[in-house]
Design an enzyme around this catalytic site. Sequence first.
Site, mmCIF file in Angstrom:
data_model
loop_
_atom_site.group_PDB
_atom_site.id
_atom_site.type_symbol
_atom_site.label_atom_id
_atom_site.label_comp_id
_atom_site.label_asym_id
_atom_site.label_seq_id
_atom_site.Cartn_x
_atom_site.Cartn_y
_atom_site.Cartn_z
ATOM 1 N N PHE A 79 36.736 51.194 -12.909
ATOM 2 C CA PHE A 79 35.908 51.886 -12.438
ATOM 3 C C PHE A 79 35.532 52.452 -11.134
ATOM 4 O O PHE A 79 35.596 53.920 -10.807
ATOM 5 C CB PHE A 79 34.678 51.383 -13.252
ATOM 6 C CG PHE A 79 33.143 51.933 -12.759
ATOM 7 C CD1 PHE A 79 33.234 53.375 -12.860
ATOM 8 C CD2 PHE A 79 32.208 51.136 -12.416
ATOM 9 C CE1 PHE A 79 31.771 54.069 -12.749
ATOM 10 C CE2 PHE A 79 30.964 51.786 -12.156
ATOM 11 C CZ PHE A 79 30.726 53.060 -12.256
ATOM 12 N N TYR A 81 32.222 33.690 -11.719
ATOM 13 C CA TYR A 81 32.177 34.990 -10.986
ATOM 14 C C TYR A 81 31.132 34.766 -9.831
ATOM 15 O O TYR A 81 31.455 35.257 -8.678
ATOM 16 C CB TYR A 81 31.399 36.044 -12.054
ATOM 17 C CG TYR A 81 31.438 37.603 -11.258
ATOM 18 C CD1 TYR A 81 32.571 38.272 -10.908
ATOM 19 C CD2 TYR A 81 30.013 37.841 -11.227
ATOM 20 C CE1 TYR A 81 32.498 39.685 -10.687
ATOM 21 C CE2 TYR A 81 30.118 39.467 -10.957
ATOM 22 C CZ TYR A 81 31.351 40.105 -10.284
ATOM 23 O OH TYR A 81 31.083 41.512 -9.819
HETATM 24 P P1 NAD Z 1 36.268 47.117 -13.050
HETATM 25 O O1 NAD Z 1 36.653 45.955 -13.784
HETATM 26 O O2 NAD Z 1 36.319 48.343 -13.633
HETATM 27 O O3 NAD Z 1 37.621 47.171 -11.884
HETATM 28 C C1 NAD Z 1 38.057 46.000 -11.448
HETATM 29 C C2 NAD Z 1 39.616 46.249 -11.358
HETATM 30 O O4 NAD Z 1 40.358 45.352 -10.546
HETATM 31 C C3 NAD Z 1 40.199 46.689 -12.480
HETATM 32 O O5 NAD Z 1 41.173 47.946 -12.347
HETATM 33 C C4 NAD Z 1 41.184 45.370 -13.028
HETATM 34 O O6 NAD Z 1 42.319 45.576 -13.683
HETATM 35 C C5 NAD Z 1 41.539 44.918 -11.467
HETATM 36 N N1 NAD Z 1 41.896 43.435 -11.126
HETATM 37 C C6 NAD Z 1 41.342 42.544 -11.712
HETATM 38 N N2 NAD Z 1 41.815 41.377 -11.183
HETATM 39 C C7 NAD Z 1 42.777 41.592 -10.484
HETATM 40 C C8 NAD Z 1 43.853 41.209 -9.874
HETATM 41 N N3 NAD Z 1 43.780 39.534 -9.941
HETATM 42 N N4 NAD Z 1 44.664 41.755 -9.330
HETATM 43 C C9 NAD Z 1 44.810 43.055 -9.285
HETATM 44 N N5 NAD Z 1 43.905 43.823 -9.837
HETATM 45 C C10 NAD Z 1 42.896 43.143 -10.581
HETATM 46 O O7 NAD Z 1 35.065 46.820 -12.396
HETATM 47 P P2 NAD Z 1 33.937 47.649 -11.022
HETATM 48 O O8 NAD Z 1 32.618 48.023 -11.717
HETATM 49 O O9 NAD Z 1 34.975 48.684 -11.007
HETATM 50 O O10 NAD Z 1 34.125 46.643 -9.991
HETATM 51 C C11 NAD Z 1 34.996 46.836 -8.817
HETATM 52 C C12 NAD Z 1 34.658 45.526 -7.830
HETATM 53 O O11 NAD Z 1 33.170 45.763 -7.486
HETATM 54 C C13 NAD Z 1 34.713 44.244 -8.376
HETATM 55 O O12 NAD Z 1 35.169 43.466 -7.466
HETATM 56 C C14 NAD Z 1 33.324 43.994 -8.586
HETATM 57 O O13 NAD Z 1 33.006 42.524 -8.342
HETATM 58 C C15 NAD Z 1 32.409 44.718 -7.717
HETATM 59 N N6 NAD Z 1 31.284 44.912 -8.187
HETATM 60 C C16 NAD Z 1 30.602 46.104 -9.069
HETATM 61 C C17 NAD Z 1 29.557 46.329 -9.663
HETATM 62 C C18 NAD Z 1 29.297 47.305 -10.502
HETATM 63 O O14 NAD Z 1 28.137 47.233 -10.776
HETATM 64 N N7 NAD Z 1 30.176 47.899 -10.856
HETATM 65 C C19 NAD Z 1 28.675 45.354 -9.142
HETATM 66 C C20 NAD Z 1 28.756 44.276 -8.154
HETATM 67 C C21 NAD Z 1 29.966 44.141 -7.758
#
Ligand code: NAD
Length: 313
Positions: free
Chosen positions: A14, A146
């Site tokens: 995302f 997490y």
């Molecule tokens: P998301 O799940 O849409 O995106 C995460 C991406 O990482 C996915 O495309 C997934 O396929 C990929 N991925 C997971 N494990 C992997 C691995 N071992 N190797 C390669 N790719 C891998 O989530 P997001 O909301 O886009 O979050 C992105 C980052 O931001 C994450 O690290 C998350 O912890 C952090 N984050 C997001 C939020 C939020 O509200 N969206 C809040 C806090 C932190």
Amino acid sequence: MSVKRILVTGGAGFIGSHLCKKLLKQGHEVVCLDNYFTGSKANVVGLLSYPGFEIVRQDTTYPMHFEVDEIYNLACPASPVHYQHNPIKTIKTSVLGAINVLDLACYLGAKVLHASTSEVYGDPCIHPQTEDYWGNVNPIGSRSCYDEGKRCAETVFFDTYRQSGLDIKVIRIFNTYGPNMHPNDGRVVSNFIVQALRGEDITIYGDGKQTRSFCYVDDLIDAMVTMMNTEQGFIGPVNLGNSAEFTILELAEKVLSLSCSRSKLVFRPLPQDDPKQRRPDITLAKLKLGWEPLVDLEEGLKYTIDYFRRILA
Ligand code: NAD
Ligand code: UDP
């Protein structure tokens, strides 16, 4: 502005997909790395029209090699449903993934930004949360893979900084939403919108009085890129989010009215260790990055509802 080659891990997710697009629009070359656990090619395939864009299927828990100037480390499932699906893998992605990304950054001398989270504060005892708060995290609960994984990743980043002087940046992202969230993502904004548009019951966990602060993705992306480009010296951690706070019931009511849905609210058990309240103190981000969110919840929800209407049609 000089053209840089930039690696985005988790680039098909995302937030990652919006970040890839922003960097490409700025004229940079972007390598999008993803294992597609929660992300999808559909999020980034449209970006292949940029000549400087590449997509690589790889897992950050294995060593990697790319010739890049900067790295954004986003790879990690972020929805409680998905990060609890295989908790050991979540820990490996958080910790081993961070170590592998840092090994590459050290080898290249590349600047690296790490996407940490408000979950490092756990179920917080101070409100709003400031960066100097150490948190209230259960080390053995179902969210711990997490929360503790992300806490350990921060440790690895800061120890690498102290040990080798690598140019690191650590951001703590608070609940962010917008287009490109997966319809089955499981997080509250996408769940409520999808349920409302399908006329299904809106699932409120607990009594719905717990609070969150929701940031529209465009605002977050601006802050991330600004943080990466701040001078060496400001490494964070810095809270990034929108400080307007809502109960989950208020969010449900907004989604129902903006989507003109007649779905009913139903109450389901509250998951273990679900934080009761969350709101970022973004004083540091305002001061150091000159940034604050511009999109309020109603506006951001309208954009997000339009997106889900299109993809569910
Ligand atoms: P998301 O799940 O849409 O995106 C995460 C991406 O990482 C996915 O495309 C997934 O396929 C990929 N991925 C997971 N494990 C992997 C691995 N071992 N190797 C390669 N790719 C891998 O989530 P997001 O909301 O886009 O979050 C992105 C980052 O931001 C994450 O690290 C998350 O912890 C952090 N984050 C997001 C939020 C939020 O509200 N969206 C809040 C806090 C932190
Ligand atoms: N939640 C809810 N219904 C849902 C999904 C989530 O009531 O269908 C609640 C969840 O219990 C939490 C809040 O909404 O209190 C935010 O959940 P989310 O999974 O989006 O993110 P969190 O901030 O908990 O990581």
